[in-house]
Design a protein around this motif. Sequence first.
Motif, PDB file in Angstrom:
ATOM      1  N   ALA A  80       0.827  -1.205   0.000  1.00  0.00           N
ATOM      2  CA  ALA A  80       0.000   0.000   0.000  1.00  0.00           C
ATOM      3  C   ALA A  80       0.860   1.254   0.000  1.00  0.00           C
ATOM      4  N   ALA A  81       1.938   1.241   0.793  1.00  0.00           N
ATOM      5  CA  ALA A  81       2.843   2.389   0.837  1.00  0.00           C
ATOM      6  C   ALA A  81       3.525   2.601  -0.508  1.00  0.00           C
ATOM      7  N   ASN A  82       3.908   1.515  -1.163  1.00  0.00           N
ATOM      8  CA  ASN A  82       4.537   1.626  -2.484  1.00  0.00           C
ATOM      9  C   ASN A  82       3.574   2.229  -3.500  1.00  0.00           C
ATOM     10  N   ALA A  83       2.296   1.854  -3.399  1.00  0.00           N
ATOM     11  CA  ALA A  83       1.288   2.408  -4.312  1.00  0.00           C
ATOM     12  C   ALA A  83       1.129   3.903  -4.086  1.00  0.00           C
ATOM     13  N   GLN A  84       1.113   4.319  -2.834  1.00  0.00           N
ATOM     14  CA  GLN A  84       1.011   5.741  -2.531  1.00  0.00           C
ATOM     15  C   GLN A  84       2.204   6.514  -3.083  1.00  0.00           C
ATOM     16  N   THR A  85       3.396   5.973  -2.856  1.00  0.00           N
ATOM     17  CA  THR A  85       4.611   6.637  -3.325  1.00  0.00           C
ATOM     18  C   THR A  85       4.619   6.774  -4.841  1.00  0.00           C
ATOM     19  N   ALA A  86       4.181   5.723  -5.532  1.00  0.00           N
ATOM     20  CA  ALA A  86       4.169   5.759  -6.999  1.00  0.00           C
ATOM     21  C   ALA A  86       3.242   6.861  -7.506  1.00  0.00           C
ATOM     22  N   VAL A  87       2.091   7.032  -6.879  1.00  0.00           N
ATOM     23  CA  VAL A  87       1.152   8.072  -7.307  1.00  0.00           C
ATOM     24  C   VAL A  87       1.731   9.460  -7.048  1.00  0.00           C
ATOM     25  N   ILE A  88       2.306   9.662  -5.875  1.00  0.00           N
ATOM     26  CA  ILE A  88       2.895  10.967  -5.545  1.00  0.00           C
ATOM     27  C   ILE A  88       4.051  11.289  -6.491  1.00  0.00           C
ATOM     28  N   ASN A  89       4.903  10.296  -6.735  1.00  0.00           N
ATOM     29  CA  ASN A  89       6.038  10.517  -7.646  1.00  0.00           C
ATOM     30  C   ASN A  89       5.574  10.797  -9.069  1.00  0.00           C
ATOM     31  N   GLY A  90       4.382  10.312  -9.404  1.00  0.00           N
ATOM     32  CA  GLY A  90       3.831  10.562 -10.735  1.00  0.00           C
ATOM     33  C   GLY A  90       3.056  11.857 -10.832  1.00  0.00           C
ATOM     34  N   PHE A  98      -3.915   7.928  -1.591  1.00  0.00           N
ATOM     35  CA  PHE A  98      -4.627   7.151  -0.578  1.00  0.00           C
ATOM     36  C   PHE A  98      -5.572   6.146  -1.230  1.00  0.00           C
ATOM     37  N   LEU A  99      -6.311   6.586  -2.227  1.00  0.00           N
ATOM     38  CA  LEU A  99      -7.222   5.673  -2.926  1.00  0.00           C
ATOM     39  C   LEU A  99      -6.454   4.550  -3.607  1.00  0.00           C
ATOM     40  N   ALA A 100      -5.268   4.843  -4.119  1.00  0.00           N
ATOM     41  CA  ALA A 100      -4.443   3.809  -4.745  1.00  0.00           C
ATOM     42  C   ALA A 100      -4.024   2.763  -3.719  1.00  0.00           C
ATOM     43  N   SER A 101      -3.733   3.204  -2.503  1.00  0.00           N
ATOM     44  CA  SER A 101      -3.345   2.248  -1.458  1.00  0.00           C
ATOM     45  C   SER A 101      -4.520   1.363  -1.072  1.00  0.00           C
ATOM     46  N   ILE A 102      -5.706   1.940  -0.997  1.00  0.00           N
ATOM     47  CA  ILE A 102      -6.911   1.164  -0.694  1.00  0.00           C
ATOM     48  C   ILE A 102      -7.147   0.115  -1.783  1.00  0.00           C
ATOM     49  N   ASN A 103      -7.004   0.530  -3.025  1.00  0.00           N
ATOM     50  CA  ASN A 103      -7.208  -0.388  -4.144  1.00  0.00           C
ATOM     51  C   ASN A 103      -6.187  -1.520  -4.129  1.00  0.00           C
ATOM     52  N   THR A 104      -4.965  -1.228  -3.747  1.00  0.00           N
ATOM     53  CA  THR A 104      -3.909  -2.239  -3.689  1.00  0.00           C
ATOM     54  C   THR A 104      -4.247  -3.324  -2.672  1.00  0.00           C
ATOM     55  N   VAL A 105      -4.714  -2.918  -1.508  1.00  0.00           N
ATOM     56  CA  VAL A 105      -5.068  -3.891  -0.473  1.00  0.00           C
ATOM     57  C   VAL A 105      -6.296  -4.697  -0.899  1.00  0.00           C
ATOM     58  N   LEU A 106      -7.274  -4.024  -1.498  1.00  0.00           N
ATOM     59  CA  LEU A 106      -8.466  -4.732  -1.974  1.00  0.00           C
ATOM     60  C   LEU A 106      -8.088  -5.763  -3.031  1.00  0.00           C
ATOM     61  N   GLN A 107      -7.205  -5.389  -3.927  1.00  0.00           N
ATOM     62  CA  GLN A 107      -6.761  -6.307  -4.973  1.00  0.00           C
ATOM     63  C   GLN A 107      -6.065  -7.526  -4.361  1.00  0.00           C
ATOM     64  N   ARG A 194     -14.803  -2.000  -5.277  1.00  0.00           N
ATOM     65  CA  ARG A 194     -13.979  -0.792  -5.366  1.00  0.00           C
ATOM     66  C   ARG A 194     -14.867   0.452  -5.496  1.00  0.00           C
ATOM     67  N   ARG A 195     -15.897   0.350  -6.324  1.00  0.00           N
ATOM     68  CA  ARG A 195     -16.803   1.480  -6.524  1.00  0.00           C
ATOM     69  C   ARG A 195     -17.515   1.832  -5.216  1.00  0.00           C
ATOM     70  N   CYS A 196     -17.956   0.828  -4.481  1.00  0.00           N
ATOM     71  CA  CYS A 196     -18.613   1.071  -3.195  1.00  0.00           C
ATOM     72  C   CYS A 196     -17.673   1.748  -2.201  1.00  0.00           C
ATOM     73  N   LEU A 197     -16.452   1.234  -2.108  1.00  0.00           N
ATOM     74  CA  LEU A 197     -15.485   1.801  -1.170  1.00  0.00           C
ATOM     75  C   LEU A 197     -15.170   3.256  -1.496  1.00  0.00           C
ATOM     76  N   VAL A 198     -14.902   3.529  -2.761  1.00  0.00           N
ATOM     77  CA  VAL A 198     -14.558   4.899  -3.155  1.00  0.00           C
ATOM     78  C   VAL A 198     -15.717   5.842  -2.887  1.00  0.00           C
ATOM     79  N   ALA A 199     -16.951   5.402  -3.174  1.00  0.00           N
ATOM     80  CA  ALA A 199     -18.130   6.238  -2.912  1.00  0.00           C
ATOM     81  C   ALA A 199     -18.237   6.558  -1.411  1.00  0.00           C
TER      82      ALA A 199
END
Length: 207
Positions: A80-90, A98-107, A194-199
């Motif tokens: 999850a932390a790696n996903a967050q870092t990748a988004v910030i670096n991008g 944060f949403l990317a980290s949530i999606n990573t754990v859900l996946q 994922r759609r439910c969580l993000v909403a």
Amino acid sequence: MTDTPPKRDGRKENASNTQAALQLAALRWFSAQGYEKAPVGSICADANVTVGALYHHYGDKKGLFAAVVEQVDAQLVQQAANAQTAVINGGGTPWQAFLASINTVLQAGANAPMRRLMLVEAPAVLGAQVWGEIRQRQGLGAMRASIGALQTNGIWQDHDAERLARIILGALYGAMDSLPAEEANLSAALVDARRCLVAMLEGLRLD
């Protein structure tokens, strides 16, 4: 005059190697058979260590199980932390990260054996206190830190970070638990979860 390299501690290296082998073998057996049906002898044979080594390092089978689930939770936190870092670096925002980290754990929760291990067996085998302590050190602690970081960016400032961390993590675990075991239905279920969580998270943000 040259520096003398530090001496390697063979005992510590051997202990670390033994623990790593035991945890890897135990993860395979616990994932495939479940805690109760995973034989200690088979775990040790798979790890190429003695049964005595297991009891020496972990006390008993439950101690090894606790170490395994904490390692799995720690790996999820790192992913999850790696996903967050990748988004910030991008160039993404803290919210997108944060949403990317949530999606990573859900996946990761799409893996049915891992899902059973973490959502069903861990609390049942270890009990509320031990499992709660592991969550505090790993997933819950990381969620609380992520929410604290969002609060410094003006998001969720009116909410208690500890309470919100527990609520969001509970929702995330619930979303993982809702995923089907059948591979054919998994992709659509992931999209819907994922759609439910993000909403829900977006709704909390606008509260």
